[in-house]
Design a protein around this motif. Structure first.
Motif, PDB file in Angstrom:
ATOM      1  N   CYS A  54       9.299  -5.963   5.378  1.00 28.49           N
ATOM      2  CA  CYS A  54       7.872  -5.574   5.378  1.00 28.49           C
ATOM      3  C   CYS A  54       6.977  -6.543   4.599  1.00 28.49           C
ATOM      4  CB  CYS A  54       7.718  -4.166   4.813  1.00 28.49           C
ATOM      5  SG  CYS A  54       8.033  -4.068   3.041  1.00 28.49           S
ATOM      6  N   GLY A  55       7.514  -7.237   3.641  1.00 29.49           N
ATOM      7  CA  GLY A  55       6.715  -8.192   2.868  1.00 29.49           C
ATOM      8  C   GLY A  55       5.944  -7.574   1.716  1.00 29.49           C
ATOM      9  N   ALA A  56       6.062  -6.263   1.514  1.00 32.52           N
ATOM     10  CA  ALA A  56       5.289  -5.595   0.456  1.00 32.52           C
ATOM     11  C   ALA A  56       5.625  -6.146  -0.936  1.00 32.52           C
ATOM     12  CB  ALA A  56       5.555  -4.090   0.488  1.00 32.52           C
ATOM     13  N   CYS A  57       6.840  -6.583  -1.114  1.00 29.90           N
ATOM     14  CA  CYS A  57       7.297  -6.953  -2.456  1.00 29.90           C
ATOM     15  C   CYS A  57       7.174  -8.445  -2.726  1.00 29.90           C
ATOM     16  CB  CYS A  57       8.751  -6.524  -2.618  1.00 29.90           C
ATOM     17  SG  CYS A  57       9.850  -7.459  -1.540  1.00 29.90           S
ATOM     18  N   ARG A  58       6.415  -9.156  -1.886  1.00 32.34           N
ATOM     19  CA  ARG A  58       6.436 -10.622  -2.011  1.00 32.34           C
ATOM     20  C   ARG A  58       5.788 -11.105  -3.311  1.00 32.34           C
ATOM     21  NH1 ARG A  58       2.522  -9.607   1.686  1.00 32.34           N
ATOM     22  NH2 ARG A  58       0.485 -10.563   1.311  1.00 32.34           N
ATOM     23  N   VAL A  59       6.399 -12.129  -3.836  1.00 33.86           N
ATOM     24  CA  VAL A  59       5.907 -12.763  -5.062  1.00 33.86           C
ATOM     25  C   VAL A  59       6.008 -14.276  -4.859  1.00 33.86           C
ATOM     26  CG1 VAL A  59       6.458 -10.968  -6.768  1.00 33.86           C
ATOM     27  CG2 VAL A  59       8.246 -12.547  -6.053  1.00 33.86           C
ATOM     28  N   THR A  60       5.285 -15.027  -5.687  1.00 31.22           N
ATOM     29  CA  THR A  60       5.403 -16.475  -5.587  1.00 31.22           C
ATOM     30  C   THR A  60       6.222 -16.985  -6.775  1.00 31.22           C
ATOM     31  OG1 THR A  60       3.288 -16.569  -4.450  1.00 31.22           O
ATOM     32  CG2 THR A  60       4.105 -18.630  -5.386  1.00 31.22           C
ATOM     33  N   VAL A  61       7.291 -17.686  -6.447  1.00 37.14           N
ATOM     34  CA  VAL A  61       8.174 -18.226  -7.482  1.00 37.14           C
ATOM     35  C   VAL A  61       8.359 -19.718  -7.191  1.00 37.14           C
ATOM     36  CG1 VAL A  61      10.435 -18.045  -8.605  1.00 37.14           C
ATOM     37  CG2 VAL A  61       9.383 -15.997  -7.609  1.00 37.14           C
ATOM     38  N   GLY A  62       7.957 -20.538  -8.148  1.00 37.38           N
ATOM     39  CA  GLY A  62       8.067 -21.985  -7.945  1.00 37.38           C
ATOM     40  C   GLY A  62       7.277 -22.456  -6.732  1.00 37.38           C
ATOM     41  N   GLY A  63       6.143 -21.774  -6.473  1.00 45.00           N
ATOM     42  CA  GLY A  63       5.278 -22.172  -5.351  1.00 45.00           C
ATOM     43  C   GLY A  63       5.755 -21.663  -3.998  1.00 45.00           C
ATOM     44  N   LYS A  64       6.866 -20.954  -3.980  1.00 47.90           N
ATOM     45  CA  LYS A  64       7.387 -20.448  -2.703  1.00 47.90           C
ATOM     46  C   LYS A  64       7.320 -18.922  -2.659  1.00 47.90           C
ATOM     47  CE  LYS A  64      10.603 -24.107  -1.592  1.00 47.90           C
ATOM     48  NZ  LYS A  64      11.498 -24.741  -2.536  1.00 47.90           N
ATOM     49  N   THR A  65       7.139 -18.370  -1.466  1.00 47.50           N
ATOM     50  CA  THR A  65       7.121 -16.920  -1.318  1.00 47.50           C
ATOM     51  C   THR A  65       8.547 -16.380  -1.351  1.00 47.50           C
ATOM     52  OG1 THR A  65       5.115 -16.999  -0.028  1.00 47.50           O
ATOM     53  CG2 THR A  65       6.460 -15.016   0.233  1.00 47.50           C
ATOM     54  N   LYS A  66       8.733 -15.385  -2.200  1.00 47.13           N
ATOM     55  CA  LYS A  66      10.056 -14.744  -2.294  1.00 47.13           C
ATOM     56  C   LYS A  66       9.855 -13.238  -2.157  1.00 47.13           C
ATOM     57  CE  LYS A  66      12.463 -18.411  -3.524  1.00 47.13           C
ATOM     58  NZ  LYS A  66      13.572 -18.912  -2.749  1.00 47.13           N
ATOM     59  N   PHE A  67      10.869 -12.570  -1.655  1.00 51.76           N
ATOM     60  CA  PHE A  67      10.830 -11.109  -1.564  1.00 51.76           C
ATOM     61  C   PHE A  67      11.675 -10.538  -2.705  1.00 51.76           C
ATOM     62  CE2 PHE A  67      10.240 -11.575   3.282  1.00 51.76           C
ATOM     63  CZ  PHE A  67       8.882 -11.751   3.096  1.00 51.76           C
ATOM     64  N   THR A  68      11.031  -9.723  -3.529  1.00 52.66           N
ATOM     65  CA  THR A  68      11.740  -9.172  -4.699  1.00 52.66           C
ATOM     66  C   THR A  68      12.980  -8.386  -4.277  1.00 52.66           C
ATOM     67  OG1 THR A  68       9.615  -9.018  -5.813  1.00 52.66           O
ATOM     68  CG2 THR A  68      11.417  -7.785  -6.787  1.00 52.66           C
ATOM     69  N   CYS A  69      12.885  -7.684  -3.146  1.00 51.85           N
ATOM     70  CA  CYS A  69      13.983  -6.784  -2.770  1.00 51.85           C
ATOM     71  C   CYS A  69      15.250  -7.516  -2.361  1.00 51.85           C
ATOM     72  CB  CYS A  69      13.541  -5.823  -1.674  1.00 51.85           C
ATOM     73  SG  CYS A  69      13.132  -6.626  -0.122  1.00 51.85           S
ATOM     74  N   VAL A  70      15.122  -8.659  -1.705  1.00 44.78           N
ATOM     75  CA  VAL A  70      16.335  -9.354  -1.252  1.00 44.78           C
ATOM     76  C   VAL A  70      16.605 -10.659  -2.008  1.00 44.78           C
ATOM     77  CG1 VAL A  70      16.562  -8.349   1.053  1.00 44.78           C
ATOM     78  CG2 VAL A  70      15.055 -10.305   0.716  1.00 44.78           C
ATOM     79  N   ASP A  71      15.544 -11.316  -2.463  1.00 45.21           N
ATOM     80  CA  ASP A  71      15.744 -12.566  -3.219  1.00 45.21           C
ATOM     81  C   ASP A  71      15.878 -12.275  -4.709  1.00 45.21           C
ATOM     82  OD1 ASP A  71      15.390 -14.121  -0.880  1.00 45.21           O
ATOM     83  OD2 ASP A  71      13.218 -13.938  -1.093  1.00 45.21           O
TER      84      ASP A  71
END
Ligand code: FES
Length: 272
Positions: free
Chosen positions: A221-238
């Motif tokens: 769903c992308g609801a949990c997305r965050v930016t880490v090191g300039g890249k989009t990451k999903f908190t739930c799976v990454d």
């Protein structure tokens, strides 16, 4: 449906529930979380697993009353059921024998920190734990943390317990005193941001566990997305753990506050 078999109030607003979930109890690792719902149309709430009893087939969850959904979970009594519970989700914490680990927990963040403290200690590290909260009532799991830490420091904003001051003050005292090989921080986003700024100054590798808004918990769903090191990451799976020095905390905090008005309106209606 998962039955609640035990309930303990840590404070007026922080509750520990012990829930029957034998498969999750068996397979969970430090850092894993679950997503649960109360009611068929309930909001999905991500909660890190604070502990598990494999023999009993139960997991421990710690919930703070914040809005409608968390209040509904806290109001469940022993013998009642959680409508659904999915997990274990997320990547487990990478635990190694690194030397000295500084574990920093804020408020209800102490619950997900506990299994991590336990695992670092078990792996042979020296573990220094700092627990921080606004006041004494909000310090939770102190005895359990003490059991698995070489040193435990308590910090409260108002000085009602332990040392008076912010968590970063306690951290800096330790950092100046001895070599820290890694830092872990779990708590409110603003706290993790300042812990991270401090450890960056001292070049101490730091991991933060994020409490993003989640919906599906599977990267769809992308609801949990965050930016880490300039890249989009999903908190739930990454995640939920990332290199704290790479996290865009400002963006994360703005996304966390995105539904504040709706949350407040809903809570007002719920209380009427
Ligand atoms: Fe949907 Fe992570 S909760 S992508």
């Amino acid at each position: 449906m998962n039955k609640i078999v035990e309930k303990e109030y840590f404070s007026e607003k922080i509750v520990k529930i012990v829930v029957e979930a034998p498969l999750i109890a068996k397979s969970r690792k430090p850092g894993n979380f679950v997503i649960l719902r109360v009611g068929e149309k309930g909001e999905r709430i991500p909660l890190t697993i604070a502990g598990a009893d494999v023999e009993r087939g139960t997991i421990d969850l710690v919930v703070q009353k914040m809005g409608v959904s968390s209040t509904k979970v806290c109001d469940l009594e022993v013998g009642e059921y959680i409508t659904d519970l999915v997990g274990p989700l997320g990547k487990p914490t990478e635990i190694h024998n690194l030397g000295t680990i500084l574990c920093c927990g804020g408020g209800v963040g102490n619950a997900p920190l506990l299994p991590i403290v336990e695992a670092y200690k078990k792996a042979g590290n020296k573990v220094i734990t700092i627990l921080a909260a606004r006041n004494k009532d909000l310090i939770i799991l102190e005895d359990e943390m003490r059991k698995h830490s070489d040193e435990l420091i308590i910090m409260t904003d108002d000085g009602s317990y332990g040392k008076k001051g912010l968590i970063t003050e306690g951290m800096e005292e330790v950092i100046k005193r001895e070599k820290i090989d890694e830092c872990v921080t779990i708590g409110p986003a603003i706290m993790m941001k300042f812990c991270s700024l401090l450890t960056k100054k001292y070049e101490i590798p730091t991991v933060a566990s994020l409490n993003s808004i989640m919906v599906d918990g599977t990267g769809m769903c992308g609801a949990c997305r965050v930016t880490v090191g300039g890249k989009t990451k999903f908190t739930c799976v990454d995640g939920p753990e990332f290199d704290a020095h790479q996290i865009d905390f400002e963006e994360m905090m703005s996304r966390l506050g995105g539904y504040k008005k709706e949350e407040v309106d809903k809570f007002d209606q719920f209380q009427k």
